[in-house]
Design a protein around this motif. Structure first.
Motif, short mmCIF file in Angstrom:
data_model
loop_
_atom_site.label_atom_id
_atom_site.label_comp_id
_atom_site.label_asym_id
_atom_site.label_seq_id
_atom_site.Cartn_x
_atom_site.Cartn_y
_atom_site.Cartn_z
N MET A 1 22.39 33.56 32.46
CA MET A 1 23.64 32.79 32.55
C MET A 1 24.81 33.75 32.79
N THR A 2 25.72 33.37 33.66
CA THR A 2 26.89 34.19 33.92
C THR A 2 28.14 33.37 33.64
N ILE A 3 29.28 34.03 33.77
CA ILE A 3 30.55 33.35 33.51
C ILE A 3 30.66 32.08 34.36
N SER A 4 30.13 32.13 35.59
CA SER A 4 30.28 30.96 36.47
C SER A 4 29.45 29.78 35.98
N ASP A 5 28.53 30.02 35.02
CA ASP A 5 27.74 28.92 34.49
C ASP A 5 28.47 28.14 33.39
N VAL A 6 29.62 28.65 32.98
CA VAL A 6 30.35 27.97 31.92
C VAL A 6 31.08 26.81 32.55
N SER A 7 30.89 25.61 32.01
CA SER A 7 31.54 24.47 32.64
C SER A 7 33.04 24.53 32.41
N PRO A 8 33.84 24.36 33.49
CA PRO A 8 35.28 24.43 33.32
C PRO A 8 35.76 23.30 32.42
N ARG A 9 36.86 23.58 31.69
CA ARG A 9 37.42 22.53 30.85
C ARG A 9 38.12 21.54 31.77
N PRO A 10 38.15 20.27 31.37
CA PRO A 10 38.86 19.30 32.18
C PRO A 10 40.35 19.63 32.20
N SER B 1 25.36 38.97 31.84
CA SER B 1 24.48 37.87 31.42
C SER B 1 24.83 37.34 30.04
N ILE B 2 25.48 38.19 29.24
CA ILE B 2 25.81 37.80 27.86
C ILE B 2 27.22 37.21 27.78
N GLN B 3 28.06 37.57 28.76
CA GLN B 3 29.48 37.17 28.69
C GLN B 3 29.65 35.67 28.53
N ALA B 4 28.91 34.89 29.34
CA ALA B 4 29.09 33.44 29.31
C ALA B 4 28.69 32.86 27.97
N GLN B 5 27.67 33.46 27.33
CA GLN B 5 27.25 32.94 26.02
C GLN B 5 28.37 33.10 25.01
N VAL B 6 29.05 34.24 25.04
CA VAL B 6 30.12 34.47 24.07
C VAL B 6 31.33 33.57 24.39
N ILE B 7 31.63 33.41 25.67
CA ILE B 7 32.73 32.51 26.05
C ILE B 7 32.41 31.08 25.61
N ASN B 8 31.16 30.65 25.84
CA ASN B 8 30.76 29.31 25.40
C ASN B 8 30.90 29.15 23.89
N LEU B 9 30.52 30.20 23.17
CA LEU B 9 30.64 30.15 21.71
C LEU B 9 32.11 29.97 21.31
N LEU B 10 32.99 30.75 21.95
CA LEU B 10 34.42 30.62 21.63
C LEU B 10 34.91 29.20 21.90
N GLU B 11 34.44 28.62 22.99
CA GLU B 11 34.86 27.24 23.31
C GLU B 11 34.33 26.25 22.27
N ASP B 12 33.07 26.40 21.88
CA ASP B 12 32.50 25.50 20.87
C ASP B 12 33.28 25.60 19.55
N LEU B 13 33.57 26.84 19.16
CA LEU B 13 34.28 27.05 17.90
C LEU B 13 35.69 26.47 17.97
N GLN B 14 36.30 26.58 19.14
CA GLN B 14 37.64 26.02 19.30
C GLN B 14 37.62 24.52 19.07
N ASP B 15 36.62 23.85 19.65
CA ASP B 15 36.53 22.40 19.48
C ASP B 15 36.24 22.05 18.03
N GLU B 16 35.35 22.82 17.42
CA GLU B 16 34.94 22.49 16.05
C GLU B 16 36.05 22.73 15.03
N PHE B 17 36.77 23.83 15.20
CA PHE B 17 37.76 24.19 14.19
C PHE B 17 39.20 23.97 14.65
N GLY B 18 39.38 23.40 15.81
CA GLY B 18 40.75 23.13 16.30
C GLY B 18 41.55 24.40 16.49
#
Ligand SMILES: Nc1ncnc2c1ncn2[C@@H]1O[C@H](COP(=O)(O)OP(=O)(O)OP(=O)(O)O)[C@@H](O)[C@H]1O
Ligand code: SF4
Ligand SMILES: [Mg+2]
Length: 358
Positions: free
Chosen positions: A1-10, A204-221
């Motif tokens: 997975m790469t950065i381009s695999d991260v789905s853009p936010r609406p 290959s790891i970058q997108a995973q960490v970016i995705n994690l940051l996005e998930d945490l943002q949604d979860e914890f506001g």
């Protein structure tokens, strides 16, 4: 997975959110001294009067070449660095010059994730000690004890509770960054300043960490300021993007506008260097090669700081400082000859529609 695999936010079409962070005229000049008397003979103008706001729950991407003042800005926001001028208002409070003691309760609300997951974790401490440190420093009692809280955090960032007694050297770069993120999350902050959170990691790891940051943002506001020199990293996570050059913000605006219709030539140059992963999207953007390095922030060029490298520079650029002007809704740039504003500054009521990203 790469950065381009991260789905853009609406694209954010919601109601305006109140600012959690308001920065005006923020400045950091590092003095240059000489002799035993340490007489000041000059200054490194690392950050030279920047203005921006970040709404609660929003992500601002802060980008620019090495040395433009991104880290210094992040360190001032988290008060690891004392500003020499300007104002930082966080959650309605002026925190610009708060003393260490008065800043202490605020440390819970504002956290930083550092660039280098190798040097930002103490190698002699276990993961449990590192991630649990904020609880001890702030004397925070957790419902089921610190160990349980830390293990929950480890799980939440994609590590195992079993990792509690391990040492940083036993982990990969991506895992170490997850440890740093768990530490930042411990006190449930409102704002996280992430300084190049993925630039030391394999693509290959970058997108995973970016995705994690996005998930945490949604979860914890959470509200984020994410610093990167690479525009491709912040593209997917940012609601708005600010482009810095030699201590100044030269362009700031909604992500889609900045990427689709940049106004500042420097933004165009940075964008032209971003690889376009999808061949069907390969646009007509020509690659712009910037000549040389940025000038020294000790003696920056007068008027437009970009004029020494700008292919559009004219006499006025060398003599008159271009102000940050709104050229499209919410999109400001400091340039006498903007890239995509044939009609000049934006006038409210004449909303031009930015083409949606395909
Ligand atoms: N403590 C300091 N004393 C003197 N100059 C400093 C100090 N910290 C940073 N600088 C200078 O301030 C300028 C901005 O540095 P900063 O680290 O904020 O840039 P940056 O955009 O984060 O760069 P990079 O992409 O390399 O991390 C640089 O010229 C740097 O050399
Ligand atoms: S003001 Fe002039 S030199 Fe500066 S970016 Fe615009 S065109 Fe280039
Ligand atoms: Mg930096």
């Amino acid at each position: 997975m790469t950065i381009s695999d991260v789905s853009p936010r609406p694209a954010d079409a919601g109601a305006p959110r109140p600012p959690l962070l308001e920065v005006t005229g923020l400045t950091k000049h590092f003095p240059i001294t000489r002799g035993v008397l340490r007489r000041q003979i000059g200054a490194v103008k690392a950050v030279d009067g920047i203005d921006f706001t970040v709404a609660a729950g929003e992500t601002l991407g802060l980008v620019g070449e090495s040395g433009c003042g991104k880290t210094t800005t992040g360190r001032m926001l988290t008060r690891l660095e004392e500003p020499t001028g300007g104002r930082i208002v966080f959650d309605g409070r002026d925190i610009t010059h708060l003393s260490v003691a008065r800043m202490r309760p605020l440390r819970r609300d504002v956290q930083m994730v550092f660039q280098d997951p190798y040097s930002s974790l103490n190698p002699r401490h276990t993961v449990g000690t590192i991630v649990g440190a904020p609880y001890r420093l702030q004397s925070v009692k957790t419902e089921h004890g610190t160990k349980r809280a830390v293990q929950d955090l480890l799980e939440r960032v994609g590590l195992s509770p079993e990792h509690y007694n391990r040492y940083p050297h036993e982990f990969s770069g991506g895992q170490r960054q997850r440890i740093g993120i768990a530490r930042a999350l411990a006190l449930r902050p409102k704002l996280i300043v992430a300084d190049e959170p993925v630039s030391a990691l394999d693509v290959s790891i970058q997108a995973q960490v970016i995705n994690l940051l996005e998930d945490l943002q949604d979860e914890f506001g959470l509200t984020y300021v994410v610093i990167a020199h690479d525009l491709s990293v912040v593209r997917h996570i940012s609601d708005r993007v600010a482009v810095m050059y030699l201590g100044h913000i030269v362009e700031i605006g909604p992500r889609q506008a900045v990427y689709e219709k940049p106004q500042h030539p420097y933004t165009s140059a940075l964008l032209s260097a971003v690889p376009v992963p999808d061949v069907t999207r390969r646009d007509n953007r020509e690659r712009i090669r910037l000549q040389g390095d940025p000038p020294s922030p000790i003696d920056p060029p007068p008027a437009c700081p970009f004029h020494t490298r700008c292919w559009k520079a004219q006499e006025v650029c060398r003599t008159v400082t271009p102000p940050l002007v709104e050229f499209a809704p919410g999109q400001r740039a400091a340039c006498h000859f903007p890239e995509n504003a044939p009609d000049g500054p934006y006038e409210p009521g004449t909303d031009s529609i930015v083409a949606p990203a395909s």
